[in-house]
Design a protein around this motif. Structure first.
Motif, PDB file in Angstrom:
ATOM      1  N   PHE A 180      15.218  29.256  -3.056  1.00  0.00           N
ATOM      2  CA  PHE A 180      14.257  30.171  -3.678  1.00  0.00           C
ATOM      3  C   PHE A 180      13.157  29.375  -4.381  1.00  0.00           C
ATOM      4  CE2 PHE A 180      12.812  32.261  -7.551  1.00  0.00           C
ATOM      5  CZ  PHE A 180      12.378  33.494  -7.080  1.00  0.00           C
ATOM      6  N   LEU A 184       9.240  29.340  -3.263  1.00  0.00           N
ATOM      7  CA  LEU A 184       8.236  29.801  -4.220  1.00  0.00           C
ATOM      8  C   LEU A 184       7.118  28.765  -4.347  1.00  0.00           C
ATOM      9  CD1 LEU A 184       7.339  31.829  -6.440  1.00  0.00           C
ATOM     10  CD2 LEU A 184       8.681  30.470  -8.047  1.00  0.00           C
ATOM     11  N   LEU A 290       8.411  37.332  -3.305  1.00  0.00           N
ATOM     12  CA  LEU A 290       9.218  37.816  -4.429  1.00  0.00           C
ATOM     13  C   LEU A 290       9.734  39.228  -4.174  1.00  0.00           C
ATOM     14  CD1 LEU A 290       7.080  36.478  -7.423  1.00  0.00           C
ATOM     15  CD2 LEU A 290       9.203  35.527  -6.502  1.00  0.00           C
ATOM     16  N   GLU A 291       9.008  40.022  -3.419  1.00  0.00           N
ATOM     17  CA  GLU A 291       9.471  41.363  -3.051  1.00  0.00           C
ATOM     18  C   GLU A 291      10.647  41.314  -2.092  1.00  0.00           C
ATOM     19  OE1 GLU A 291       6.613  44.058  -1.473  1.00  0.00           O
ATOM     20  OE2 GLU A 291       5.102  43.595  -2.990  1.00  0.00           O
ATOM     21  N   TRP A 293      12.832  38.780  -1.382  1.00  0.00           N
ATOM     22  CA  TRP A 293      13.999  37.947  -1.642  1.00  0.00           C
ATOM     23  C   TRP A 293      15.196  38.805  -2.078  1.00  0.00           C
ATOM     24  CZ3 TRP A 293      14.880  32.974  -0.543  1.00  0.00           C
ATOM     25  CH2 TRP A 293      16.035  32.385  -1.076  1.00  0.00           C
ATOM     26  N   TYR A 295      18.181  38.944  -4.318  1.00  0.00           N
ATOM     27  CA  TYR A 295      18.565  38.237  -5.529  1.00  0.00           C
ATOM     28  C   TYR A 295      20.076  38.226  -5.764  1.00  0.00           C
ATOM     29  CZ  TYR A 295      13.595  38.190  -6.458  1.00  0.00           C
ATOM     30  OH  TYR A 295      12.247  37.972  -6.360  1.00  0.00           O
ATOM     31  N   CYS A 305      11.997  39.681 -11.974  1.00  0.00           N
ATOM     32  CA  CYS A 305      11.185  40.057 -10.806  1.00  0.00           C
ATOM     33  C   CYS A 305      11.196  41.560 -10.539  1.00  0.00           C
ATOM     34  CB  CYS A 305      11.682  39.312  -9.564  1.00  0.00           C
ATOM     35  SG  CYS A 305      11.522  37.523  -9.666  1.00  0.00           S
ATOM     36  N   PHE A 308       8.342  43.517  -8.874  1.00  0.00           N
ATOM     37  CA  PHE A 308       8.139  43.279  -7.444  1.00  0.00           C
ATOM     38  C   PHE A 308       9.137  44.069  -6.596  1.00  0.00           C
ATOM     39  CE2 PHE A 308       6.808  39.383  -9.645  1.00  0.00           C
ATOM     40  CZ  PHE A 308       5.490  39.323  -9.237  1.00  0.00           C
ATOM     41  N   TRP A 369       2.294  41.100 -12.986  1.00  0.00           N
ATOM     42  CA  TRP A 369       2.756  40.339 -11.816  1.00  0.00           C
ATOM     43  C   TRP A 369       2.467  38.858 -12.000  1.00  0.00           C
ATOM     44  CZ3 TRP A 369      -0.210  43.954  -7.964  1.00  0.00           C
ATOM     45  CH2 TRP A 369       0.461  45.189  -7.898  1.00  0.00           C
ATOM     46  N   TRP A 373       5.078  35.642 -12.380  1.00  0.00           N
ATOM     47  CA  TRP A 373       4.997  34.500 -11.470  1.00  0.00           C
ATOM     48  C   TRP A 373       4.884  33.194 -12.267  1.00  0.00           C
ATOM     49  CZ3 TRP A 373      -0.219  32.706  -9.242  1.00  0.00           C
ATOM     50  CH2 TRP A 373      -0.043  31.534  -8.497  1.00  0.00           C
ATOM     51  N   LEU A 376       8.182  32.351 -13.771  1.00  0.00           N
ATOM     52  CA  LEU A 376       9.098  31.812 -12.762  1.00  0.00           C
ATOM     53  C   LEU A 376       8.781  30.354 -12.450  1.00  0.00           C
ATOM     54  CD1 LEU A 376       9.585  34.625 -10.093  1.00  0.00           C
ATOM     55  CD2 LEU A 376      11.386  33.415 -11.325  1.00  0.00           C
TER      56      LEU A 376
END
Length: 615
Positions: A180, A184, A290-291, A293, A295, A305, A308, A369, A373, A376
């Protein structure tokens, strides 16, 4: 074999495999280049031969058939070239990871250019920013805002306990999400390359803050829409001879109002819509990742997240809405079609109003958003460091209760290569404790001070520390290690040092809930021996009475006698020796005052004339 060596070897082997794959694909790409040339030339020859001998119709059919291999080779070649770019980026990222493990500074990204507060209590002293700094080793963020957020965490002078504990949980989850983190970074790198700026989205946020004129657009869209319907009704009734043909009067009124009021409101619509679409498409490479993935059990990262993942707020929904908007905007770009559409209905006003609605909606969504990010990226920097150095780091235990506690086992400096790093045990659990560290030049006193300080910074940022175990309460950190004179301010070195120590004393005596942890290297070094000794004795006696703890590194062996006067003052030292004509150091912290000095030894080894009587 340690985990760091295993990680390093694993990454080296991965780089070798990637280099082999890239070389194979590059060879394939060169072959496909030749295939493209051959298929094109052969296709042209066959096509020309058919045209000359059999005419246009057979030529057209033949051309379509013979150029199929050429088109296929072009498509395949593009796929291979895209794969080369992808795997090269992946290889470069692995090389960056390797550089962070072995501290190969020349292979790391350029250091963050960020101005530090002039009198920051510890930033310069413990090497937080700059060419050879903690931030540069940690920083895997692509965006400037992500890099600055990480820097802000390191520079924080009053860290919030709840935020740090939550950050620790997030970092712990991200440590297990190496794929991940890498994806990213790769998506963000591709995005910034396409955007041509380090922080894609900042221009968009600035544009979103400009007035949207939504109310006025709505008012005139409704007014002219009603006018257009009224004009159409008059035209229909007039065509049926039910009323006189007066529809043109309404059309003229519509046209005048449109020119006077409508055009000023829509003159930038196309450029604005295109800018919005391009900006969102650029950001979408990260947002879409990010949408999409999964988790799983990473509850903390999934929570971070969440915007997202929310079906009503996902960036991709806004992207689709803007794409539909661009279809309507694009239809009127033909002058004739645009005139016809706007003559019938207030086409431009309607889509300008829809654009304003998107703008208002994004104004509340996009900053969130972007913020998540950046968060992250900063968290991933801490997690990547923890993952790459798994054998020598530990997540610190932070005591939220107001107390004086610092216990570290095998504490090491993160900016010293693992193979060269010497770790020490150290603890302090009593308010007013002052540790006086004596020892020879180059024995490790200053490095130990920075080791303590930089690990406290790491702990309060929410990351791991270089130790086998580490627990600490929350302190306010203050250091006087790298004091410099200031020609611009007219300060000598001694006066700059005095000012720094006065600031430290003020911080120690301030009415704060948390105790101070201070680090002082070579106290009052800018004056003569007698005054330095007298000043140091008085200063250490004063700080030993405060609500804090500290370490003072010094060459003045006379200061060790302070431990005889106060139970809260303790002596430690670093040792040295001479082997085969060279100075040697073990860099291990020992209890008690230093039994030897090495200044004369160093002078003699350097060939300077030193009398034997001085030994």
């Amino acid at each position: 074999m340690g985990a760091e060596q295993t990680t390093q070897q694993f990454i080296v082997k991965r780089i070798e495999r990637l280099n082999g794959r890239i070389a194979a694909m590059q060879k394939q790409s060169r072959s496909l280049t030749q295939v493209r040339i051959i298929t094109f030339v052969v296709g042209m020859l066959i096509s020309g031969f058919v045209f000359i001998n059999w005419g246009a119709v057979p030529w057209l059919v033949t051309t379509v058939v013979v150029f199929i291999p050429f088109v296929g080779s072009v498509i395949l070649h593009r796929r291979v070239e895209t794969a080369v770019i992808k795997w090269t980026a992946w290889r470069d990222l692995q090389q960056m990871h390797l550089a962070r493990i072995i501290l190969e500074w020349s292979a790391l990204p350029e250091p963050l250019q960020m101005e530090i507060e002039k009198y920051h209590p510890f930033a310069v002293d413990v090497d937080l920013l700059g060419e050879f700094s903690l931030h540069r080793v940690l920083d895997t963020a692509v965006s400037d805002s992500g890099r600055r957020r990480l820097a802000a965490w390191l520079l924080e002078t009053k860290p919030d306990a709840d935020q740090i504990l939550r950050r620790q949980e997030q970092v712990a989850e991200l440590v297990q999400m190496a794929h991940f983190r890498d994806k990213l970074t790769l998506n963000a790198a591709l995005m910034t390359e396409l955007a041509g700026e380090r922080v894609p989205g900042e221009k968009l946020i600035a544009w979103l803050e400009t007035p949207a004129e939504r109310a006025e657009l709505k008012r005139w869209t409704l007014l002219l829409g009603i006018n257009a319907l009224f004009t159409a009704a008059l035209f229909v009734f007039g065509s049926l001879n039910l009323i006189p043909s007066i529809w043109w009067v309404s059309l003229v009124i519509y046209a005048v109002l449109y020119v006077v009021k409508g055009l000023p409101l829509t003159d930038t619509m196309f450029n604005d819509a295109l800018f919005l679409q391009n900006s969102l498409e650029t950001l979408n490479s990260v947002f879409r990742f990010l949408e999409s993935w999964r988790y799983g059990r990473s509850a903390q990262i999934a929570s971070l997240c969440q915007p997202f993942l929310d079906p009503t707020k996902k960036p991709s929904d806004h992207m689709r809405r803007v794409s539909r908007l661009m279809i309507g905007v694009g239809m009127r770009m033909n002058p004739f079609v645009g005139l016809l559409l706007n003559a019938v209905v207030p086409w431009d006003l309607f889509f300008a109003y829809r654009l304003a609605l998107c703008k208002v909606d994004l104004r509340t969504q996009l900053p969130d958003w972007m913020d998540r990010w950046f968060e992250l990226e900063a968290l991933s920097s801490l997690a990547t460091y923890a993952d790459l150095n798994a054998d020598s780091v530990v997540m610190p235990k932070l005591e939220t209760a107001v107390s004086v506690q610092f216990n570290a086992q095998q504490l090491g400096h993160p900016l010293i290569k693992a193979a060269d790093r010497v770790c020490n045990d150290f603890q302090v659990n009593q308010a007013g404790s002052v540790m006086i560290i004596t020892g020879s030049n180059m024995a490790g006193k200053s490095s130990f001070l920075r080791t303590v300080g930089i690990n406290l910074v790491l702990a309060y940022a929410g990351g791991v520390v270089v130790a086998h175990s580490f627990s600490t309460s929350f302190f306010r950190l203050f250091a006087s290690i790298r004091v410099q004179d200031s020609l611009t301010d007219g300060y000598s070195f001694f006066y700059a040092e005095v000012r720094r120590l006065a600031q430290l004393l003020d911080a120690l005596q301030a009415e704060e809930e948390r105790p101070l942890y201070f680090l002082i290297d070579e106290i009052f070094r800018g004056t003569n021996n007698r005054e330095r000794l007298l000043g140091s004795q008085a200063y250490i006696a004063e700080v030993a009475q405060g609500q804090g703890v500290g370490i003072v590194a010094t060459h003045d062996l006379e200061l060790v006698h302070l431990a005889d006067e106060r139970s809260t003052i303790r002596n430690y030292h670093f040792r040295d020796g001479v082997e085969n004509g060279r100075m040697v150091f073990d860099y291990k912290l020992h209890q008690g005052p230093c039994p030897t000095t090495n200044a004369l030894k160093i002078m003699r080894l350097a060939g300077l004339p030193i009398s034997e009587e001085l030994d």
